[in-house]
Design a protein around this motif. Structure first.
Motif, short mmCIF file in Angstrom:
data_model
loop_
_atom_site.label_atom_id
_atom_site.label_comp_id
_atom_site.label_asym_id
_atom_site.label_seq_id
_atom_site.Cartn_x
_atom_site.Cartn_y
_atom_site.Cartn_z
N ASN A 1 3.37 15.76 20.01
CA ASN A 1 4.80 15.46 20.19
C ASN A 1 4.86 13.95 20.40
O ASN A 1 4.75 13.46 21.52
N GLU B 1 -4.57 18.83 21.86
CA GLU B 1 -3.26 18.17 21.97
C GLU B 1 -3.48 16.66 22.08
O GLU B 1 -4.22 16.19 22.96
N VAL C 1 2.11 21.61 27.16
CA VAL C 1 1.66 22.11 25.86
C VAL C 1 0.16 22.41 25.91
O VAL C 1 -0.32 23.43 25.38
N PRO D 1 8.80 16.90 30.88
CA PRO D 1 9.01 17.92 29.85
C PRO D 1 10.48 18.09 29.52
O PRO D 1 11.34 18.11 30.41
N CYS E 1 -0.83 14.31 25.71
CA CYS E 1 -0.58 15.52 26.51
C CYS E 1 0.51 15.35 27.57
O CYS E 1 1.05 16.34 28.07
N TYR F 1 5.96 11.32 30.71
CA TYR F 1 7.12 11.92 30.03
C TYR F 1 7.48 13.25 30.70
O TYR F 1 6.64 14.15 30.78
N THR G 1 9.34 19.34 24.22
CA THR G 1 8.16 19.94 24.86
C THR G 1 8.24 21.46 24.77
O THR G 1 7.27 22.13 24.38
#
Ligand code: SAM
Length: 194
Positions: free
Chosen positions: A97, A29, A37, A7, A32, A5, A11
């Motif tokens: 997230n 996290e 993060v 950012p 990640c 993914y 994010t």
């Protein structure tokens, strides 16, 4: 890195939230991705754990932590959510997230990062149910939610898990509103402050 993914606004909202937290013992996290993060967590915590279901994400996070000299106190684990931990890990802070889009049956190499289940919030809800048992007393969970769906299901799951829920950050984007929910592990209270 392909398959990880990239950012984005969600994010950065989570990075800003983490950067504003007090120093803590154990920052975790889940999911990640590229590691931004986790890197923010590494600057405020004595120990860091980052998990991801994707081995590419784990490799990317490891690379970025090393590049910034932040890897020494970070432990990376490829697993589903926090399933690698059989016993409570007593985290000060756990963040996620999550993927939250509904499955539209079109396939892409980023599905694991975007699709949260057949209706969207399933992965986030599953996370909430597991994460409360890994928080230290007084610990906090931070979860990204979107107006595109699933927010109510995540809040319900947090309250059912005994977390006190509030919204600590919001950003209006062109096509959606993203927010960060905080769930505080304070005992029996389950009210929502929105
Ligand atoms: C929206 S991306 C967020 C990545 C990164 N944390 C960020 O904010 O840029 C979601 C991440 O969660 C990971 N993920 C999805 N399902 C997961 C699961 N069941 N357990 C662990 N990680 C998961 C994905 O591989 C992806 O890296």
């Amino acid at each position: 890195m392909d398959g990880v993914y990239p950012p984005a606004e969600d994010t950065f909202l989570l990075v800003d939230t983490v950067a504003g937290l007090d120093r803590c013992d154990l920052f975790v996290e889940v999911g990640c991705g590229a590691g931004l993060v986790t890197m923010a967590g590494a600057t405020i915590a004595r120990q860091v754990i980052a998990t991801d279901i994707s081995v590419l994400a784990i490799r990317n996070t490891r690379h970025n932590l090393r590049e910034h000299g932040l890897d020494r106190h970070c432990h990376l684990v490829q697993c589903d959510l926090l399933e690698a931990f059989r016993r409570p890990i007593c985290a000060s802070v756990i963040v996620f997230n999550p993927p939250y889009l509904p499955d539209d049956e079109e396939r892409s190499t980023l599905d694991h990062a975007l699709v949260g289940g057949s209706t969207g919030p399933e992965t986030a809800v599953r996370f909430v149910r597991r994460c409360a048992q890994h928080l230290a007393p007084g610990g906090e969970a931070y979860i990204v939610v979107s107006s595109l769906g699933g927010q109510a299901a995540v809040i319900s799951a947090m309250k059912e898990a005994g977390l006190l829920v509030d919204v600590v950050a919001t950003e209006h984007l062109f096509f959606e509103k993203i927010s960060i929910l905080r769930g505080r592990h304070v005992g029996a209270a389950t009210e929502t402050v929105l």
